[in-house]
Design a protein around this motif. Sequence first.
Motif, short mmCIF file in Angstrom:
data_model
loop_
_atom_site.label_atom_id
_atom_site.label_comp_id
_atom_site.label_asym_id
_atom_site.label_seq_id
_atom_site.Cartn_x
_atom_site.Cartn_y
_atom_site.Cartn_z
N THR A 9 0.84 -1.20 0.00
CA THR A 9 0.00 0.00 0.00
C THR A 9 0.87 1.25 0.00
OG1 THR A 9 -1.62 -1.23 1.28
CG2 THR A 9 -1.95 1.12 1.12
N MET A 10 0.45 2.23 -0.80
CA MET A 10 1.15 3.50 -0.87
C MET A 10 0.13 4.62 -1.04
SD MET A 10 4.08 4.79 -3.57
CE MET A 10 2.97 4.71 -4.96
N ALA A 11 0.30 5.71 -0.27
CA ALA A 11 -0.56 6.89 -0.36
C ALA A 11 0.25 8.04 -0.95
CB ALA A 11 -1.11 7.27 1.00
N VAL A 12 -0.36 8.75 -1.90
CA VAL A 12 0.29 9.85 -2.60
C VAL A 12 -0.57 11.10 -2.45
CG1 VAL A 12 1.18 10.67 -4.81
CG2 VAL A 12 1.30 8.24 -4.26
N GLY A 13 0.05 12.20 -2.01
CA GLY A 13 -0.64 13.48 -1.90
C GLY A 13 -0.18 14.42 -3.00
N THR A 14 -1.14 15.17 -3.58
CA THR A 14 -0.83 16.08 -4.68
C THR A 14 -0.91 17.53 -4.23
OG1 THR A 14 -3.13 16.20 -5.43
CG2 THR A 14 -1.76 14.41 -6.32
N SER A 15 -0.40 18.42 -5.08
CA SER A 15 -0.40 19.85 -4.76
C SER A 15 -1.77 20.48 -4.94
CB SER A 15 0.60 20.58 -5.66
OG SER A 15 0.27 20.39 -7.02
N ILE A 28 -1.09 18.85 -0.15
CA ILE A 28 -1.09 17.92 0.97
C ILE A 28 0.29 17.96 1.63
CG2 ILE A 28 -1.44 15.53 1.67
CD1 ILE A 28 -3.97 16.87 0.64
N LYS A 29 0.32 18.24 2.94
CA LYS A 29 1.60 18.37 3.64
C LYS A 29 2.12 17.02 4.14
CE LYS A 29 2.22 22.86 3.53
NZ LYS A 29 2.32 23.73 4.69
N SER A 30 1.25 16.19 4.66
CA SER A 30 1.70 14.90 5.21
C SER A 30 0.57 13.88 5.16
CB SER A 30 2.20 15.06 6.65
OG SER A 30 1.12 15.41 7.49
N VAL A 31 0.95 12.61 5.09
CA VAL A 31 -0.01 11.50 5.08
C VAL A 31 0.48 10.46 6.08
CG1 VAL A 31 -1.10 9.71 3.69
CG2 VAL A 31 -0.54 11.89 2.65
N SER A 52 -4.65 12.63 6.51
CA SER A 52 -4.04 13.51 5.50
C SER A 52 -4.25 14.96 5.93
CB SER A 52 -4.65 13.26 4.13
OG SER A 52 -6.06 13.38 4.17
N ALA A 53 -3.22 15.77 5.74
CA ALA A 53 -3.26 17.14 6.23
C ALA A 53 -2.76 18.10 5.15
CB ALA A 53 -2.41 17.29 7.49
N ASP A 54 -3.48 19.20 4.99
CA ASP A 54 -2.97 20.34 4.23
C ASP A 54 -2.75 21.48 5.22
OD1 ASP A 54 -5.50 21.35 4.74
OD2 ASP A 54 -6.26 20.91 2.74
N SER A 55 -2.56 22.69 4.73
CA SER A 55 -2.24 23.79 5.64
C SER A 55 -3.42 24.25 6.47
CB SER A 55 -1.69 24.98 4.84
OG SER A 55 -2.63 25.40 3.89
N ARG A 56 -4.66 23.79 6.16
CA ARG A 56 -5.83 24.27 6.88
C ARG A 56 -6.52 23.21 7.72
NH1 ARG A 56 -9.87 27.97 3.50
NH2 ARG A 56 -10.76 28.01 5.58
N ILE A 57 -6.48 21.96 7.29
CA ILE A 57 -7.31 20.95 7.95
C ILE A 57 -6.59 19.61 7.95
CG2 ILE A 57 -8.53 20.23 5.86
CD1 ILE A 57 -11.10 20.12 7.55
N ILE A 58 -6.91 18.80 8.97
CA ILE A 58 -6.46 17.41 9.06
C ILE A 58 -7.70 16.53 8.93
CG2 ILE A 58 -5.29 15.68 10.45
CD1 ILE A 58 -3.97 18.02 11.98
N LYS A 59 -7.73 15.70 7.91
CA LYS A 59 -8.89 14.84 7.67
C LYS A 59 -8.51 13.39 7.97
CE LYS A 59 -11.66 17.47 4.44
NZ LYS A 59 -12.49 17.42 3.23
N MET A 60 -9.42 12.72 8.67
CA MET A 60 -9.25 11.30 8.97
C MET A 60 -10.37 10.55 8.28
SD MET A 60 -8.50 11.74 13.01
CE MET A 60 -7.68 13.24 13.56
N TRP A 61 -10.02 9.61 7.40
CA TRP A 61 -11.02 8.91 6.59
C TRP A 61 -10.63 7.44 6.44
CZ3 TRP A 61 -8.57 7.67 1.86
CH2 TRP A 61 -7.46 8.44 1.55
N ASN A 62 -11.66 6.64 6.16
CA ASN A 62 -11.47 5.19 6.04
C ASN A 62 -10.78 4.86 4.72
OD1 ASN A 62 -12.44 2.30 5.27
ND2 ASN A 62 -12.87 2.48 7.45
#
Length: 688
Positions: A243-249, A275-278, A289-299
Amino acid sequence: MQVSSLNEVKIYSLSCGKSLPEWLSDRKKRALQKKDVDVRRRIELIQDFEMPTVCTTIKVSKDGQYILATGTYKPRVRCYDTYQLSLKFERCLDSEVVTFETLSDDYSKIVFLHNDRYIEFHSQSGFYYKTRIPKFGRDFSYHYPSCDLFFVGASSEVYRLNLEQGRYLNPLQTDAAENNVCDINSIHGLFATGTVEGRVECWDPRTRGRVGLLDCALSSVTADSEINSLPTISALKFNGALTMAVGTSTGQVLLYDLRSDKPLLVKDHQYGLPIKSVHFQDSLDLILSADSRIIKMWNKNSGKIFTSLEPEHDINDVCLYPNSGMLLTANETPKMGIYYIPVLGPAPRWCSFLDNLTEELEENPESTVYDDYKFVTKKDLENLGLTHLIGSPFLRAYMHGFFMDIRLYHKVKLMVNPFAYEEYRKDKIRQKIEETRAQRVQLKKLPKVNKELALKLIEEEEEKQKSTWKKKVKSLPNILTDDRFKVMFENPDFQVDEESEEFRLLNPLVSKISEKRKKKLRLLEQQELREQEEEEEPEGKPSDAESSESSDDEKDWVEEVRKQRRLLQQEEKVKRQERLREDQQMVLKPQFYEIKAGEEFRSFKDSATKQKLLNKTLEDRLKLEAKNGTLSVADTTVGSKQLTFTLKRSEQQKKQQEAEKLHRQERKTLRRSAGHLKSRHRRGRPFH
């Protein structure tokens, strides 16, 4: 400690509250704690857990004992000992840190990547060694089996520094112009780098050859997303072997299985920020997953949102404390964020008292009140003329509106509506009048539809309440307060027709009781009119004497039913007479009928009998034909029935048969006369 809840998931913010300056004496600190409630109630989990200006990155050591953070200004690194809940050491650096990594289980081996191309190594005692890479670096990863450091940055090459040999090795040449992020799989050692072109290149460190290429930019574009520029890779994280997670700009997170080039899931943050970190949370199968405004937790299986966290200031980095429900954030503010989410896991061993504290808070829940902020909708902003502030720091988006500072709200409202004091004064006067009216007899507010039925239900409810004082009766739901029957007292189509025949026969005694209720309704309407006109009630007015006794004898009930039947018969008689008068007054007009081809018209009576016969059932028609003799029914020896039909002749066939019969009779008479003449001729008798 601030508590927020989203999707019934409670999040405790342990870093909120006022921080005291270091130069204050202990005496002044104690005085402030006595005076200020916020200072007294705050929880300082780790002493001096902050940076002078901004915190850029934050990480936890592999043994979980130390928390390391870098920030400015001046550039520095701080290490906090969780067992002592205080600062372990602080070291100032020459330049700002882009990212860092702990190579050992504790803080004894640290590698820093600076923004001036320098790589700095620190040991337990302090600074150890410093070297430089050819291009500006953006991220790096450590390959434990070969002791290689892989650096990516503003170059197409991936630089390799071997810590065992102490020298640079041949770089890996990628197809990208620049590389943003990289990561190494801890199970099979696959090295992956995210490029500016929106691709992920996978390399095998053993053969130093590329083994795979993923085009994430094309996969991140969905039908709902709006893309203004080419998505670049801004975050990369492995979980397990496949498994690999990729965050985009552009704010999308793509979840991949390494065996496929198509993403399993695409999650959009809807903010359009990089996306800053996963991070992966394995116990609940969640992705953070987090960007500069919010941290979202999802299934990670369904993509359904679990909860989200929105700090007051922009986020630079997020760290999930291993095997716990604690979350650490590096923000664009001196204070570093500490959040505890009990659903994700227990509190760490060094702050186990948080579990008891949160359990006590859940047992005694308190409503969250935003004393310093005012919630306003978009319509309120239009009335105040503050729509131009949408998107600015003065308004914070929340659900279907915004939060704004209460002081700013009062100032703007005073400028827009200078007569607000007069409205406030009128409201206070109205409240005083209502308080004085509370001592009077309270009016029963009845609905517009089915008022008598509502009054009946209110009386029954009052009787039940009186009976409950004497004996315990199981309380049943009231129809007036039940939403399922709400339409019955609002829609005029549900109005009970008391003049209908069914109602009068089924409820013969309702008329007597309804008269009493009508009197009550009239009194209530009069009182409502007086209240609306704000007139004083006349005192000493005697109420009509009403008998509250209702007769339940069978004799009265029978008489009432007979009376209602007589009234209904009279009404029916009157209706019949009116119908007769209308029929007599009507002018009869001639009616024309069309006869079908092949049929002979005899009279209107025959057509009427035919129509009646057609409307009858088969059984009735068979009985009629048996009477006429065209049908005979007989029992056979087997026990079944035998039907014999005689076909009915038409009028034309009857006439033809009569003519044939006459013709035969004429021929018989002619034959007789001819035979008589022949016999006479033989005898010699002359003809006369």
